[in-house]
Design an enzyme around this catalytic site. Structure first.
Site, PDB file in Angstrom:
ATOM      1  CG  PHE A 224      -1.742  -1.254   1.520  1.00  0.00           C
ATOM      2  CD1 PHE A 224      -2.507  -1.998   0.445  1.00  0.00           C
ATOM      3  CD2 PHE A 224      -2.132  -2.170   2.633  1.00  0.00           C
ATOM      4  CE1 PHE A 224      -3.166  -2.951   0.703  1.00  0.00           C
ATOM      5  CE2 PHE A 224      -1.900  -3.029   2.878  1.00  0.00           C
ATOM      6  CZ  PHE A 224      -3.152  -3.610   1.479  1.00  0.00           C
TER       7      PHE A 224
ATOM      8  CD  GLU B 127       6.326   4.046  -3.745  1.00  0.00           C
ATOM      9  OE1 GLU B 127       5.355   4.387  -3.357  1.00  0.00           O
ATOM     10  OE2 GLU B 127       7.116   4.964  -4.876  1.00  0.00           O
TER      11      GLU B 127
ATOM     12  NE  ARG C 181       0.252  10.049  -8.524  1.00  0.00           N
ATOM     13  CZ  ARG C 181      -0.041   9.943  -9.844  1.00  0.00           C
ATOM     14  NH1 ARG C 181      -0.888  10.479  -9.617  1.00  0.00           N
ATOM     15  NH2 ARG C 181       0.557   9.751 -10.621  1.00  0.00           N
TER      16      ARG C 181
ATOM     17  CB  ALA D 223       2.655   5.236  -9.552  1.00  0.00           C
TER      18      ALA D 223
ATOM     19  CD  GLU E 143      -1.373   5.007  -6.413  1.00  0.00           C
ATOM     20  OE1 GLU E 143      -0.724   5.811  -5.736  1.00  0.00           O
ATOM     21  OE2 GLU E 143      -1.387   4.705  -7.825  1.00  0.00           O
TER      22      GLU E 143
END
Lengths: 784, 479
Positions: free
Chosen positions: A229, A233, A311, A512, A727
């Site tokens: 989730f 990362e 973003r 992403a 996402e």
């Protein structure tokens, strides 16, 4: 038989249900393996005066205690800015910051060592709120701007203006498998790392950098994660580096497994945001100008905060056209663990701003918010350019709204809600429809690349390796279907292998939403090259089998595990026979594919007045959701009665997996906006650090009615007409929040009801109470 | 006296003694037996990833219940047959539950999946068919972060129930039962590294051991104590495990009194009172999860003395009595006088709770129980409340109100009760009562809610009671 578009089970499903799937902590221990853990900062901000490890060293079973001094590389790293230290040097910047890495033979020794470490601290005042950071001008990176038209002037001219502040809190990833890594030392300081990471390349790079190794000395392997989730990362690198340090120093295998409490306390979260906005609109609710200043809580180091902010800023428009807009983004430095990627990556936070604004405009004008949304939706031929200058092509939002309004029975629901609220003394209902338009591609252009390795074996079976990592989302199943589809063979003949930096180098994070887009495209690219060679072999082979035809590759068809020349469709050669033939002819049966997304570009300073501009996204995944909620007026308890979700996800490679992504993301989004509340003590200690106190949605919390659908549409610019789906649906969880806000509007007497995110029962009851106190007293007097 | 534990895992016998007895089952499975299908996430019984089926003798056969293996220490599992995810497919093929989960995309990352499989297999071992509602109820104790649960529910509905083999069919119980019978009569005592665990086979043994070892702590369901052992370095040196004790497992109604043996689990209680005490039954549905209710006991919930425990408010308004047995005999204490302060009990060092005696309400009495928590299910309360009232001629003849979560112990609200007695239960009176209630409580701000929120709830519960009992009060007026 097309493998693409089929609903087949997840490639790990059988192992998942019988308990055979292997995660890091399930790997059998090898001889001499060490346990790794760490001693971390007990306060949010302090200077270390003295660190005394002498007692801890003496504890039986303790094999090594390591501080920053033991790192042979540079103790400074970060995916964007190199501003983070793995192990504290002099200054503690967040509670949970590792100070000493402990290697021991057993758990008991580790616990004793933690207690025996003596630390002398000079406490410093921590920054624990965005306001404190703003006051002390503690920021990370530059202030960024997006500008379109003249928002200032348009606000002056606007018929109506609302201004306000909107806050959203963070969210813990709550992946079930906590951070984990296992490191095997090899010859010549080479390391093999098994890591539960979304980004094996980054683990490889971070470990090499911190330990003074070169990247080719480090292999990172990821079989699977028990959920990621976004939380794995960047932050999987920390445990991997600690275990790698131990493996390197001791020459012994080293394993680190965070427990849940530790994981929640030391890792970063979804970024909390605090935003100031000013919106101008006309009597119909058409937005004429928006000014929004976004402030995120970055935590103590940048991590991915600058990208998350990018973003958020490029999603503040969401599905709505803004003629004049000015959006700024500032990252505040605080003394919390560095906040990081979380499904949506700032997108949900940016979108929440405008969805909140639209609810407020509706209350202000006394209209149904769906009308405000429809009037502001991006158009097909006009009103279709984003504030950063990207034109929206293939816009399906109007179609989605039109269809969803009907399929969800929105008008009837609205009437029923109004009636209910006019009658019920005990409960209050709310209804909302919110949208999502989510840009697909990494905002950072160079990340939009991938490579894949496809090996065909002489029995006709195939192994595929890509940079994509499997965290449950089904990327491996998608890729397996894409590869099988290229040769039109059974999916069972294809296995997607564990991700390894040894096979795929310089990969981007599985993030992403784009893992299938990028890695699937790279795999298809490899397959196409192999197929071209096999086609030649097939043409020549069929020439030998059939009279009167000459080899003609353009006539060769791969179909249902066979190959034939369409001029002689009855002469079929089995795929595996063809492969054997190719091998005997010394034709290469392995190939590496590559993919780089074309036509995207974005910069922070080429727009008007040096603001941001470009085409950051290849396309948009869009959708909308209608949610109805019921609130208990006395306890603030919330029930989600129904959720109707309609999206444009292109033509899914695996509809079952796409549906699972939409449903799972929506419920995760619902958790963010309702029960998932991170509570901190005054000193910055996270007190909700396990499922006892941090409440993700339970099976009983899902909407009583849950309809998940997508429109029939093919995406012309992505692999097999599909769209990324990981996402975007999370954002639709905001429909639940907006429905709560709508419910409050029924008791606010025309006043705009403020509502923080999450709308926990406490938040809801507190807001309700503000409106009801005066009202209910009147009502009581009237009744009796 | 036996000095080892005897239990079965997936049909295989294990004997454990010494230090090994003092570990959670999940550790034993994962690190001793290499049975890593059972996952550990939270170590506090709040996620269900470690769910296993625990088979114990009841009515002459093994009855299997899902429990959390992270908070079941081995000394709680003597004479049990444990079935893990690995044990559900002895022939290596998928069982119908597993197959349905595969077909319906019930698993994504897979980490919670074994727990779901075990819990769902437990459901289908108990009953052949299950409605959506029953499937959801059976899975309250399992958290999934990926799927949003919908596909799991659909899998539950898609199970080919006719093909399900019961655990009785998978594991013929005769040999296990006779082995257990041979070992049942003796008490067990295991000592290692300064720690002792005693598993009495009778109440008498338990009391005499307790009298000699005053510091000994009782672990029965262990759903709270084992969390403290896992998380808060709680390390009692002398433990009495009640898992084999005879004579405390009776539940019955006698002379309108519900008598609950202290080994009766919350789920057994839930089952027994289903029709007799619907309000309490609903509260028990909200209590923890099936896994917790299969292990935890009513006696444990009382003895644990938490101010936010779910059952005491009800017991307070029912004026339940606790039967305590010690070396000097048996006495009863009203629950309203049992709590002397925060975690302080009127319980002597050599006494154990043997029964809980709950007078059943008269038909016309109004009882309402409230639990407010951040999440509806599987959450610890922010506030709890129990209200019991008798209405006569439109006036409150008797009223009892107990609150939890608003002070160091659960307690009654005497001033509020006095105010409402003799008055009509009207809104203005309940609004006024709310003001009095707030003066009687001392809530604090913590992770589950602020002081202000709790004060507000303390008032609002009375208003909620007003609307909830509209019909009941109406009915009482017409009698």
């Amino acid at each position: 038989m097309s493998q693409v578009g089929k609903d087949i089970p997840h490639d790990s499903a059988v192992g998942h249900v019988n308990g055979q799937s292997v995660y890091i902590d399930d790997m059998p221990p090898i001889k001499n393996e060490l346990l790794v853990d760490f001693y971390y900062a007990p306060v949010s901000h302090a200077k270390i005066r003295k660190l005394d490890l002498s007692d801890a060293e003496k504890i039986p079973g303790v094999v090594g205690l390591y501080t920053y001094r033991d790192l042979d590389g540079e103790n400074k790293f970060g995916p964007i800015l190199k501003d983070e230290v793995l192990l504290v040097e002099e200054e503690i910047e967040f509670m949970g910051h590792p100070i000493v890495v402990i290697a021991a033979e057993n758990r008991k020794a580790i616990e004793s060592a933690k207690k025996a470490i003596k630390i002398d601290l000079e406490k410093l005042e921590p920054i624990l709120t965005i306001d404190q950071a703003k006051e002390r001008k503690m920021f990370i990176g530059p202030v960024r701007r997006i500008k379109k038209g003249d928002a200032e002037a348009a606000l002056k001219k606007a018929e109506h203006v609302i201004e306000g502040r909107f806050c959203n809190a963070g969210q813990d990833h709550f992946y079930l498998e906590s951070q984990a890594a296992l490191v095997y030392p090899g010859e010549h300081k080479q390391l093999v790392i098994h890591s539960s990471t979304q980004n094996p390349t980054e683990v490889q790079e971070v470990v090499a950098h911190l330990l003074g190794l070169s990247m080719n000395q480090v292999v990172c392997i990821t079989k699977r994660m028990g959920g990621g989730f976004g939380g794995k990362e960047c932050q999987a690198g920390h445990p991997a580096a600690m275990a790698a340090l131990v493996a390197l120093k001791t020459g012994r295998a080293a394993r680190i497994i965070f427990n849940k409490d530790q994981d929640m306390q030391v890792t970063g979260k979804r970024h909390p945001f605090q935003n100031d906005y000013k919106v101008g609109f006309d009597k119909d609710g058409r937005i004429t100008a928006l000014k929004a200043d976004l402030f995120s809580d970055g935590g103590a180091a940048n991590d991915l905060s600058t990208a998350v902010m990018a973003r958020a800023m490029t999603h503040t428009d969401n599905a709505y056209y803004l003629e004049n807009a000015e959006i700024t983004g500032t990252i505040c430095k605080t003394h919390f663990p560095p906040n990081t990627a979380f499904r949506g990556f700032g997108g949900p936070q940016g979108i929440a701003i405008i969805e909140n604004i639209i609810e407020e405009i509706a209350t202000y004008l006394g209209k149904d918010a769906i009308e405000i949304r429809k009037i502001n939706l991006y158009g097909i031929n006009e009103r279709n350019v984003t504030p950063y200058g990207q034109r929206i092509l293939e816009n399906s939002l109007p179609e989605i709204f039109e269809k969803l309004e009907v399929s969800s029975d929105y008008k009837a629901k609205r009437k029923a809600v109004e009636k209910f609220n006019s009658q019920s003394k005990t409960h209050l209902k709310g209804l909302a429809c919110t949208a999502v338009k989510f840009g697909i591609s990494f905002n950072t252009k160079f990340l939009n690349q991938a490579n894949a390795l496809v090996n065909i074996y002489t029995d006709g079976t195939i192994q595929v390796s890509t940079g994509a990592t499997e965290m449950g989302q089904g990327v491996n199943t998608n890729i397996k279907q894409l590869v099988a589809g290229e040769f039109d063979i059974d999916v069972d003949h294809v296995i997607v292998m564990a991700t390894s930096t040894e096979k795929n180098n310089n990969t981007s994070a599985t993030a992403a939403s784009s893992a299938t887009d990028l890695n699937g495209s790279a795999a298809v690219n490899a397959c196409q090259k192999l197929k071209a060679r096999l086609t030649d072999v097939a043409a020549r082979h069929i020439e030998t089998l059939e009279k009167d035809i000459l080899a003609s590759p353009t006539n060769i068809i791969f179909e249902n595990n066979f190959v034939y020349d369409n001029r002689r469709p009855d002469t079929k050669v089995a795929f595996k026979t063809l492969v054997k033939k190719a091998y005997h002819e010394r034709v290469s049966l392995g190939e590496r594919g590559f993919y780089a997304t074309q036509g995207i570009d974005f910069s922070w300073d080429t727009g008007p007045e040096g603001t941001a501009a470009g085409q950051p996204f290849l396309y948009f995944t869009t959708g909308a959701a209608v949610c109805e909620v019921t609130i208990d007026r006395f306890t603030g308890e919330l029930k989600v009665d129904s959720a109707d979700i309609l999206m444009d996800v292109g033509a899914p490679i695996n509809p079952g997996i796409a549906k699972g992504q939409i449903t799972g993301a929506f419920i995760q989004g619902m958790g963010w906006v309702t029960t998932e509340e991170l509570r901190y003590a005054d000193d910055g200690l996270l007190v909700s650090h396990s499922p006892t106190t941090y409440k993700i949605p339970n099976i009983q919390d899902i909407p009583k009615v849950l309809n998940v659908n997508w429109i029939d549409k093919v995406n012309p610019v992505n692999v097999k007409g599909s769209k990324a789906v990981g996402e975007p649906p999370l954002v639709l969880g905001l429909a639940v929040w907006a429905a709560v806000k709508n419910a409050l509007a029924y008791v606010s007497g025309g006043e705009i009801a403020k509502l923080h995110l999450p709308a926990s029962n406490e938040e809801i009851l507190t807001r309700l109470h503000q409106f009801l106190t005066a009202g209910s007293k009147k009502e009581l007097a009237h009744k009796h | 006296m036996r000095d080892y534990l005897l239990f079965y895992v997936n049909g295989k016998e294990y004997r454990v003694s010494g230090q090994d007895a003092f570990q959670p089952l999940s550790s034993f499975l994962r690190y001793k037996l290499d049975a890593t299908g059972t996952k550990v996430v939270c170590e506090e019984g709040d996620c269900g990833a470690c769910t296993i089926l625990s088979g114990r003798i009841k009515d002459g056969e093994l009855q299997y219940k899902p429990v959390n293996s992270c908070i079941q220490y081995l000394y709680q599992l003597d004479l049990a047959h444990i079935v893990t995810v690995e044990g559900l497919t002895p022939k290596g093929e998928l069982n119908p539950v597993q197959q349905a989960m595969v077909n319906c995309h019930g698993a994504q990352c897979g980490y919670c999946t074994p727990g779901f499989i075990v819990a769902m297999c437990g459901l289908f071992d108990k009953q052949k068919k299950a409605s959506e509602c029953q499937i959801k109820d059976a899975l309250i104790g399992n958290l999934c972060r990926c799927t949003g649960y919908d596909s799991i529910i659909k899998a539950g509905l898609a199970v080919e129930v006719d093909k399900v083999l019961s655990l009785k069919q998978l594991y013929p119980s005769q040999a296990i039962l006779s082995q257990f019978a041979a070992h049942k009569k003796e008490s067990v005592c295991i000592k290692a590294e300064g720690k002792t665990v005693f598993l009495p086979s009778s109440i008498k043994d338990a009391i005499s051991f307790k009298a000699e070892n005053k510091e000994a702590v009782i672990v029965s369901g262990g759903t709270d104590m084992c969390v403290n052992m896992n998380k808060r370095a709680y390390d009692p040196q002398t433990i009495i495990s009640f898992c084999n004790i005879e004579g405390l497992s009776e539940i019955k109604i006698e002379k309108n009194i519900l008598a609950v043996g202290s080994r009766i689990t919350l789920s057994e209680l839930e089952e027994f009172i289903k029709d007799r005490l619907p309000e309490f039954h609903h509260l028990l549905w909200l209590f923890g999860s099936p896994q917790i209710r299969h292990a935890g006991t009513l006696a444990g919930n009382i003895a644990n003395a938490s101010p936010i425990a779910d059952t005491p408010p009800f017991l307070f308004v029912m004026e339940a009595q606790l039967e305590l047995s010690g070396s000097s005999g048996t006495r009863t204490v009203p629950i309203n006088q049992f709590y002397l302060g925060y975690k302080k009990l009127d319980l002597k060092a050599d006494e154990i709770i043997t029964r809980i005696l709950i007078p059943l309400p008269e038909k016309q009495e109004i009882i309402r129980l409230y639990k407010v928590s951040k999440r509806k299910n599987l959450d610890i309360s922010t506030n709890t409340a129990a209200i019991r009232a008798t209405i006569k001629n439109g006036k409150t003849e008797k009223i009892a109100i107990a609150y939890g979560g608003v002070g160091p112990v659960v307690f009654r609200l005497p001033k509020t009760e006095a105010y409402l007695t003799g008055k009509e239960l009207s809104l203005p009176n309940l609004v006024e009562a709310g003001e009095i209630a707030v003066s009687e409580i001392t809530p604090i701000s913590d992770v589950r809610g602020s002081k202000e929120f709790r004060n507000l709830l303390a008032k609002n519960i009375l208003l909620k009671f007003f609307y909830d009992t509209d019909e009941a009060r109406e009915a009482a007026c017409h009698k």
